[in-house]
Scaffold this motif. Sequence first.
Motif, PDB file in Angstrom:
ATOM      1  N   ARG A  60       0.713  -1.287  -0.333  1.00  0.00           N
ATOM      2  CA  ARG A  60      -0.028   0.187  -0.040  1.00  0.00           C
ATOM      3  C   ARG A  60       0.433   1.633   0.067  1.00  0.00           C
ATOM      4  NH1 ARG A  60      -2.998  -2.979  -1.195  1.00  0.00           N
ATOM      5  NH2 ARG A  60      -5.258  -3.508  -0.430  1.00  0.00           N
ATOM      6  N   HIS A  61       2.399   1.315   0.325  1.00  0.00           N
ATOM      7  CA  HIS A  61       3.152   2.485   0.317  1.00  0.00           C
ATOM      8  C   HIS A  61       4.154   1.944  -0.626  1.00  0.00           C
ATOM      9  CE1 HIS A  61       0.639   3.637   3.263  1.00  0.00           C
ATOM     10  NE2 HIS A  61       0.955   2.124   4.434  1.00  0.00           N
ATOM     11  N   LEU A  62       4.492   2.543  -1.233  1.00  0.00           N
ATOM     12  CA  LEU A  62       5.580   2.687  -2.330  1.00  0.00           C
ATOM     13  C   LEU A  62       6.475   3.486  -2.815  1.00  0.00           C
ATOM     14  CD1 LEU A  62       6.522   0.519  -4.574  1.00  0.00           C
ATOM     15  CD2 LEU A  62       5.293   1.204  -6.034  1.00  0.00           C
ATOM     16  N   VAL A  63       8.109   3.664  -2.511  1.00  0.00           N
ATOM     17  CA  VAL A  63       9.179   4.464  -3.380  1.00  0.00           C
ATOM     18  C   VAL A  63       9.116   3.965  -4.583  1.00  0.00           C
ATOM     19  CG1 VAL A  63      10.865   5.788  -2.475  1.00  0.00           C
ATOM     20  CG2 VAL A  63       8.746   5.704  -0.831  1.00  0.00           C
ATOM     21  N   VAL A  64       9.637   5.009  -5.293  1.00  0.00           N
ATOM     22  CA  VAL A  64      10.464   4.432  -6.417  1.00  0.00           C
ATOM     23  C   VAL A  64      11.383   5.435  -6.750  1.00  0.00           C
ATOM     24  CG1 VAL A  64      10.293   3.684  -8.905  1.00  0.00           C
ATOM     25  CG2 VAL A  64       8.133   3.248  -7.363  1.00  0.00           C
ATOM     26  N   ALA A  65      12.475   5.474  -7.185  1.00  0.00           N
ATOM     27  CA  ALA A  65      13.494   6.100  -7.275  1.00  0.00           C
ATOM     28  C   ALA A  65      13.738   5.894  -8.824  1.00  0.00           C
ATOM     29  CB  ALA A  65      14.666   5.883  -6.463  1.00  0.00           C
ATOM     30  N   VAL A  66      14.018   6.392  -9.564  1.00  0.00           N
ATOM     31  CA  VAL A  66      14.544   6.811 -11.033  1.00  0.00           C
ATOM     32  C   VAL A  66      16.239   7.112 -10.491  1.00  0.00           C
ATOM     33  CG1 VAL A  66      14.186   7.546 -13.253  1.00  0.00           C
ATOM     34  CG2 VAL A  66      12.340   7.549 -11.272  1.00  0.00           C
ATOM     35  N   ASP A  67      16.405   5.605 -11.939  1.00  0.00           N
ATOM     36  CA  ASP A  67      18.033   5.762 -12.270  1.00  0.00           C
ATOM     37  C   ASP A  67      17.997   7.519 -13.236  1.00  0.00           C
ATOM     38  OD1 ASP A  67      20.248   5.201 -14.101  1.00  0.00           O
ATOM     39  OD2 ASP A  67      20.043   4.167 -12.763  1.00  0.00           O
ATOM     40  N   PRO A  68      19.263   7.626 -12.374  1.00  0.00           N
ATOM     41  CA  PRO A  68      19.128   9.179 -13.586  1.00  0.00           C
ATOM     42  C   PRO A  68      19.534   8.505 -15.402  1.00  0.00           C
ATOM     43  CG  PRO A  68      21.664   9.045 -12.132  1.00  0.00           C
ATOM     44  CD  PRO A  68      20.087   7.369 -11.651  1.00  0.00           C
ATOM     45  N   ASP A  69      20.161   7.585 -15.698  1.00  0.00           N
ATOM     46  CA  ASP A  69      20.250   6.826 -17.312  1.00  0.00           C
ATOM     47  C   ASP A  69      18.480   6.584 -16.919  1.00  0.00           C
ATOM     48  OD1 ASP A  69      23.247   7.899 -16.752  1.00  0.00           O
ATOM     49  OD2 ASP A  69      23.707   5.870 -16.490  1.00  0.00           O
ATOM     50  N   SER A  70      17.846   6.415 -16.921  1.00  0.00           N
ATOM     51  CA  SER A  70      16.621   5.768 -17.463  1.00  0.00           C
ATOM     52  C   SER A  70      15.611   7.168 -18.619  1.00  0.00           C
ATOM     53  CB  SER A  70      15.452   5.607 -16.135  1.00  0.00           C
ATOM     54  OG  SER A  70      13.915   5.159 -16.318  1.00  0.00           O
ATOM     55  N   ILE A  71      16.027   6.406 -19.760  1.00  0.00           N
ATOM     56  CA  ILE A  71      15.016   6.958 -20.455  1.00  0.00           C
ATOM     57  C   ILE A  71      13.894   7.687 -20.213  1.00  0.00           C
ATOM     58  CG2 ILE A  71      14.429   7.405 -23.257  1.00  0.00           C
ATOM     59  CD1 ILE A  71      16.941   5.326 -23.938  1.00  0.00           C
ATOM     60  N   THR A  72      12.769   6.623 -19.707  1.00  0.00           N
ATOM     61  CA  THR A  72      11.769   6.889 -19.426  1.00  0.00           C
ATOM     62  C   THR A  72      11.356   7.435 -17.630  1.00  0.00           C
ATOM     63  OG1 THR A  72      11.168   4.486 -19.120  1.00  0.00           O
ATOM     64  CG2 THR A  72      10.754   5.184 -21.741  1.00  0.00           C
ATOM     65  N   THR A  73      10.337   7.293 -17.391  1.00  0.00           N
ATOM     66  CA  THR A  73       9.459   7.640 -15.958  1.00  0.00           C
ATOM     67  C   THR A  73       8.368   7.003 -16.078  1.00  0.00           C
ATOM     68  OG1 THR A  73       9.385   9.594 -14.550  1.00  0.00           O
ATOM     69  CG2 THR A  73       8.715   9.886 -16.716  1.00  0.00           C
ATOM     70  N   PRO A  74       8.473   6.577 -14.859  1.00  0.00           N
ATOM     71  CA  PRO A  74       7.232   5.755 -14.997  1.00  0.00           C
ATOM     72  C   PRO A  74       5.556   6.657 -13.579  1.00  0.00           C
ATOM     73  CG  PRO A  74       8.297   5.282 -12.920  1.00  0.00           C
ATOM     74  CD  PRO A  74       9.134   5.888 -13.568  1.00  0.00           C
TER      75      PRO A  74
END
Length: 354
Positions: A59-73
């Motif tokens: 029910r609780h989610l923290v998502v960290a996006v890689d700095p080299d990622s092309i897309t975002t969630p």
Amino acid sequence: HFGFGACLLAAVQSTFALSNSEENVPVRPRSFSACLLVKDDNHLLDEWIAYHYHTLPLRHLVVAVDPDSITTPEDLLKKWEKFTELETMLWTDRDYRSAEDLTETVIKKHKALAQNDTVLLLKEHRVRQRNFYGHCINHFKKTGQAWVTLIDTDEFVAPNESYIFSSKPQEQKLSHFISENHEYFDKTPCFPMARTLFGPRVDATEGNDYYFPAYFRTLEYFYHDAYGEKSENGYLKVMVDVRKFTFKDLDLENIISGPHRPLEKCVMPDYYHSPGKDSHSVLRVHHYLGSKEEYFRRNDARRDIAIYDRKADSSSRFGPNIVLKSWLDGFIRDIGSETASVLLNFDSSVSQEL
């Protein structure tokens, strides 16, 4: 109802140890939290979220996006917040790393890439991973959460098929399991989970009746590697109960040490050092290698064909293990076929008779 024999209770008792400095904290989790690192993983996230939303429940989610990622969630997470009870936060490196640290990392990564130094690349990844887990665990401590999972987008928390969770697998919830057996979970601040690597072998007699725009790994791959040291399963993963730690325990400079033992006060079971004993792990993490195309979809200098072929051969030897096959039925029953079809982008008509 969860039915467990004496062998399960003995396994739980022998698997976990509590540091003398810890207090017994009653464990009655109604929900779970997760810290998740992603890099162009949007095609995997719907399955990952849906599965854990249903089975933990997450029910609780923290998502960290890689700095080299092309897309975002970002849009995907907004969709889940709109249609479910899931609360999400989307972080970038600036949310948990200093400007000085980020500058130093960029310099080191450029040097490593220029020299094809995979060892240095892995080291920098571990530094970032350690920083993220440290800040994320502290965030959930501050917001009053309980159990936090530390796994990847290709990993799924699952019961050991040697034990019976429920007579109706699609209705199983890890929170129910902990509540029914709280006297054993009260004894540990960290819950170790041995990993099982599932390979790319596909059996036409298995699978599911749903029509997806893309396959779901948990419903596609049922063959896996052996339990024990002669395998490609890798080190265990853990869940931590942040209520059992003080903020001093969670000091970022000294305590957070990695994804397999994130906190120094986590007392690891025998199979941390002796994988041959990992069949005693009450919970497991199913780790999916994926197809060759999927494996190389991510731009990662550490991946090569020799590693993939070795893991693919080793992780297709045993099975089928269909312990996760029913989770989607339960998810659709709980959330409704129309909402499920929006979240997972599949034809809801196939679920009308469920």
